[in-house]
Structures are given as C-alpha cells and as structure tokens.
Design a protein around this motif. Structure first.
Motif: not given
Length: 113
Positions: A99-106
């Motif tokens: 979760v968080g900003a890291g996983p949001a980027g593919s």
C-alpha cells in the motif's frame, strides 16, 4: 525576482520514480548500492525503534534510478525477512499487500528478493 545560483544551466528535474529504472538495464543489486530502509526505526521482526536507514555504497556514478532501485530492493528484503520469520514461527502469511505511494506506480511490483 530571485537570483539564480551560478553554475551549469538547470536541467528539467525528474521525479524519483519507477520510470527512472525502466529502460536503463538495471539488474538486481542496484550497481552495488544497498539500502537499509529503517528510516523510522524497525518494528517487525527486529522491534528496534533506534534502527536507522542507510544508503551504502553511494557514489557520483549512481543516479536516481539506482537509488530508487536500491530502496525497492531494501524494502523487498525487509518484507522477506518478516515473511520468513512468520514462516519459521509456524504461521506463514498467505497474502502480502503493498500500500502507499510506491505500489501506485506500476513499476514497483516486479521487485523481489
């Protein structure tokens, strides 16, 4: 108007993001750069609020992609440590969620240790 510092002309800033790794031939190891991701202490399984993060091996040849790559590898290794600790205790995780900003980027999902 604020004065600009002397030096080379400014270049457009690129964000420290997964795209910094893509297409650059970065393989496991981040070109010798190692990240211990304990920037807020460590909770599981070490339980050490005084642990501190570090980038080891950083020199002027490393770029943003190397730093991002090392951070992802460090986080993946810490996650693996947690999973192995639970497995050894007889309660292996059946699912790991990012979760968080890291996983949001593919680009962050393929990193494994």
């Amino acid at each position: 108007m604020a004065a600009r510092p002397a030096g080379p002309p400014s270049r457009p800033r690129r964000r420290l993001c997964p795209s910094a790794c893509r297409g650059r031939g970065l393989s496991p190891g981040a070109r010798g750069l190692v990240c211990l991701p304990y920037f807020s202490g460590e909770r599981t399984p070490l339980h050490d609020p005084h642990a501190r993060g570090v980038l080891f091996g950083l020199d002027l040849t490393h770029g943003r992609g190397d730093i991002y790559h090392a951070a992802l590898e460090g986080i993946a290794a810490a996650t693996r440590h947690i999973v192995e600790t639970y497995r050894e205790a007889g309660s292996p995780p059946t699912r790991v969620m990012a979760v968080g900003a890291g996983p949001a980027g593919s680009g962050s999902r393929p990193h494994r240790t």
